[in-house]
Each structure stands twice: as C-alpha cells, then as structure tokens.
Design a protein around this motif. Sequence first.
Motif, PDB file in Angstrom:
ATOM      1  N   ILE A  45      -2.645   5.686   9.660  1.00 63.10           N
ATOM      2  CA  ILE A  45      -3.918   6.296  10.042  1.00 63.10           C
ATOM      3  C   ILE A  45      -5.079   5.401   9.624  1.00 63.10           C
ATOM      4  N   HIS A  46      -5.020   4.897   8.389  1.00 58.89           N
ATOM      5  CA  HIS A  46      -6.089   4.006   7.936  1.00 58.89           C
ATOM      6  C   HIS A  46      -6.187   2.770   8.822  1.00 58.89           C
ATOM      7  N   ASN A  47      -5.044   2.145   9.120  1.00 60.86           N
ATOM      8  CA  ASN A  47      -5.060   0.922   9.926  1.00 60.86           C
ATOM      9  C   ASN A  47      -5.585   1.186  11.331  1.00 60.86           C
ATOM     10  N   ASP A  48      -5.296   2.367  11.861  1.00 64.36           N
ATOM     11  CA  ASP A  48      -5.810   2.717  13.184  1.00 64.36           C
ATOM     12  C   ASP A  48      -7.331   2.806  13.155  1.00 64.36           C
ATOM     13  N   HIS A  49      -7.876   3.430  12.126  1.00 63.28           N
ATOM     14  CA  HIS A  49      -9.341   3.516  12.000  1.00 63.28           C
ATOM     15  C   HIS A  49      -9.952   2.128  11.772  1.00 63.28           C
ATOM     16  N   LEU A  50      -9.262   1.292  11.014  1.00 64.68           N
ATOM     17  CA  LEU A  50      -9.782  -0.054  10.777  1.00 64.68           C
ATOM     18  C   LEU A  50      -9.812  -0.855  12.073  1.00 64.68           C
ATOM     19  N   LEU A  58       8.075   9.298   1.572  1.00 68.33           N
ATOM     20  CA  LEU A  58       8.085   8.001   2.252  1.00 68.33           C
ATOM     21  C   LEU A  58       7.367   8.105   3.601  1.00 68.33           C
ATOM     22  N   GLY A  59       7.653   9.185   4.325  1.00 65.87           N
ATOM     23  CA  GLY A  59       6.984   9.384   5.611  1.00 65.87           C
ATOM     24  C   GLY A  59       5.494   9.589   5.459  1.00 65.87           C
ATOM     25  N   LEU A  60       5.111  10.343   4.430  1.00 68.12           N
ATOM     26  CA  LEU A  60       3.685  10.576   4.173  1.00 68.12           C
ATOM     27  C   LEU A  60       2.959   9.266   3.899  1.00 68.12           C
ATOM     28  N   CYS A  61       3.531   8.429   3.047  1.00 71.54           N
ATOM     29  CA  CYS A  61       2.875   7.166   2.671  1.00 71.54           C
ATOM     30  C   CYS A  61       2.736   6.232   3.876  1.00 71.54           C
ATOM     31  N   ALA A  62       3.795   6.152   4.685  1.00 77.67           N
ATOM     32  CA  ALA A  62       3.723   5.299   5.878  1.00 77.67           C
ATOM     33  C   ALA A  62       2.693   5.831   6.858  1.00 77.67           C
ATOM     34  N   GLY A  63       2.646   7.150   7.019  1.00 78.65           N
ATOM     35  CA  GLY A  63       1.671   7.743   7.940  1.00 78.65           C
ATOM     36  C   GLY A  63       0.247   7.553   7.466  1.00 78.65           C
ATOM     37  N   ASP A  71      -9.273  12.834   9.512  1.00 78.67           N
ATOM     38  CA  ASP A  71      -7.932  12.607  10.051  1.00 78.67           C
ATOM     39  C   ASP A  71      -6.880  12.582   8.939  1.00 78.67           C
ATOM     40  N   VAL A  72      -7.240  12.004   7.792  1.00 77.38           N
ATOM     41  CA  VAL A  72      -6.300  11.976   6.672  1.00 77.38           C
ATOM     42  C   VAL A  72      -6.025  13.399   6.178  1.00 77.38           C
ATOM     43  N   LEU A  73      -7.077  14.216   6.053  1.00 72.77           N
ATOM     44  CA  LEU A  73      -6.903  15.594   5.610  1.00 72.77           C
ATOM     45  C   LEU A  73      -6.049  16.379   6.591  1.00 72.77           C
ATOM     46  N   LEU A  74      -6.309  16.184   7.877  1.00 67.85           N
ATOM     47  CA  LEU A  74      -5.526  16.866   8.903  1.00 67.85           C
ATOM     48  C   LEU A  74      -4.055  16.497   8.776  1.00 67.85           C
ATOM     49  N   PHE A  75      -3.787  15.229   8.523  1.00 69.97           N
ATOM     50  CA  PHE A  75      -2.413  14.751   8.368  1.00 69.97           C
ATOM     51  C   PHE A  75      -1.776  15.309   7.095  1.00 69.97           C
ATOM     52  N   TYR A 108       0.838  -1.206   0.000  1.00 70.14           N
ATOM     53  CA  TYR A 108       0.000   0.000   0.000  1.00 70.14           C
ATOM     54  C   TYR A 108       0.870   1.252   0.000  1.00 70.14           C
ATOM     55  N   GLU A 109       1.902   1.246   0.830  1.00 74.12           N
ATOM     56  CA  GLU A 109       2.812   2.394   0.880  1.00 74.12           C
ATOM     57  C   GLU A 109       3.438   2.638  -0.490  1.00 74.12           C
ATOM     58  N   LYS A 110       3.840   1.565  -1.164  1.00 72.15           N
ATOM     59  CA  LYS A 110       4.450   1.700  -2.486  1.00 72.15           C
ATOM     60  C   LYS A 110       3.456   2.254  -3.499  1.00 72.15           C
ATOM     61  N   ALA A 111       2.204   1.824  -3.402  1.00 70.80           N
ATOM     62  CA  ALA A 111       1.182   2.332  -4.327  1.00 70.80           C
ATOM     63  C   ALA A 111       1.015   3.840  -4.162  1.00 70.80           C
ATOM     64  N   PHE A 112       1.012   4.312  -2.918  1.00 72.13           N
ATOM     65  CA  PHE A 112       0.887   5.745  -2.666  1.00 72.13           C
ATOM     66  C   PHE A 112       2.142   6.491  -3.141  1.00 72.13           C
TER      67      PHE A 112
END
Length: 229
Positions: free
Chosen positions: A151-156, A142-147, A174-178, A118-122
């Motif tokens: 965030i998604h995994n935390d919500h899941l 790289l930091g943005l994609c990992a973050g 939360d994604v927009l805020l990030f 997923y990180e690579k796709a982003f």
Amino acid sequence: MIPASAVPSTALDLLITQGFDATSVDELAAAAGISRSTFFRRFGSKENMVFADQEMIITHVQTTLAASSVDAVQTLIDAAHVVFDQYTANPEAAQLRHKLLSSVPSLRERELVSTHRYEKAFFDFLARRDLVTTQANRALGLGLCAGLVAIHNDHLRMWLRDAQSTDRTRLAHDVLLFLTRFSDLLQPGEPQAAPASAAPSIVVSVLSPGADEQSILDAVSQALKKSQG
C-alpha cells in the motif's frame, strides 16, 4: 535539515546522464562536493550511496516501532508515515532515484531486498507485541506486513507520477482501512461488535369471521407490504 549521509541530487543526476557503470567514484565525489576519502567514509560504494537515504529510513522506522507506546494499528500508521514523509521530503532526489533504479537492474534487485527489510521490521514489531505467537497468526502477520508495504509503495508511485495525487492523509486512510481487516490479530481480546439483528415485524389484520386460509394469507401479505413501504 538534510542528514550528512543523504544522497546528493547532483550525484544521482550524474549517474543517470553518464551511466551508472561509466561514472567513477572520483566523479561522484566531485559532483557531491566532497573528497574521495569522505565519499568512501560516508557511503562506502556507489551502490551504497544510491541507497543511503533508504538505510536511514529503515533505521527510523525500526526506532519508531520500538519506541511506540500506542496501539498496534496507530503504530503501524505512524511507521507508514515515517517512510512516506522521508521519501517525499526531497522531491528532486526521489524522482532521480526512481529514474536511476528503473534503468539499472542490479539496483532494482537491491530495492527488492530493501522491501523485505521493511516487511521484517513490521513483523518484528508484531512479534514484540506477542501478536504472532501461533502459526495461524504468523501467517496473517506475514500477509499484513507485505500488504502494508504494498500500500505504501502504491502511494509512493502515485506521488512520483503526480505529487497532488496522494498525501499522508490519504495513505493513512488506506492503511487504516487495510488494518481494520486484521482487527482479530491487532486487537486481540477486544469485544467485536455483534451484527445488528433486524427487529421483528408486527402486523395487524382485521378479518371477517370464518375467513378461509387464502383470505388470511392475502390479508397478512397486504399488511406486510404497508409496514415495509
């Protein structure tokens, strides 16, 4: 509509109750209501069956990112929605899969590999938009994609514990805020709002002729207090 390759809940439940290693492909095929040959043609292996939904989601995310014509921030929010919506579309299967992954170490390891995909796709999306052309921007990307994935995994995980605790709107917030913290990377060339400067304070004091320095300071101090009160 559930795709043909979606993981059958009955098969996941069998893996949990009987054990991943103890369950045969024939038993999984019977639980899913398909033949052994169809099972292998559709999934290839027990492990692939567990992650079949995830493969479809990653493909959908890649398609969403590649086809988007909106700005980078909205595209990344849309992609996060794609993942969240498809994971939560079948609550029973999501809960069973989470329970299975928690009990089988080899499956957890593959889950980590999927996270990096997923990180690579982003990151590939950022590269196509020419947003990570320098070493500094690459590190930020790289930091943005990992973050974003974190965030998604935390919500899941919140949703898995309590389906009412979060939804796609809260995820988007939360994604927009990030992502706002990465505006220099995601929206290059857009003018940044200059910080507002405080207007100067003007005070007027009436002093007696020949007032000494201390009297002047005291008068100005009193006037300032009144103007700020």
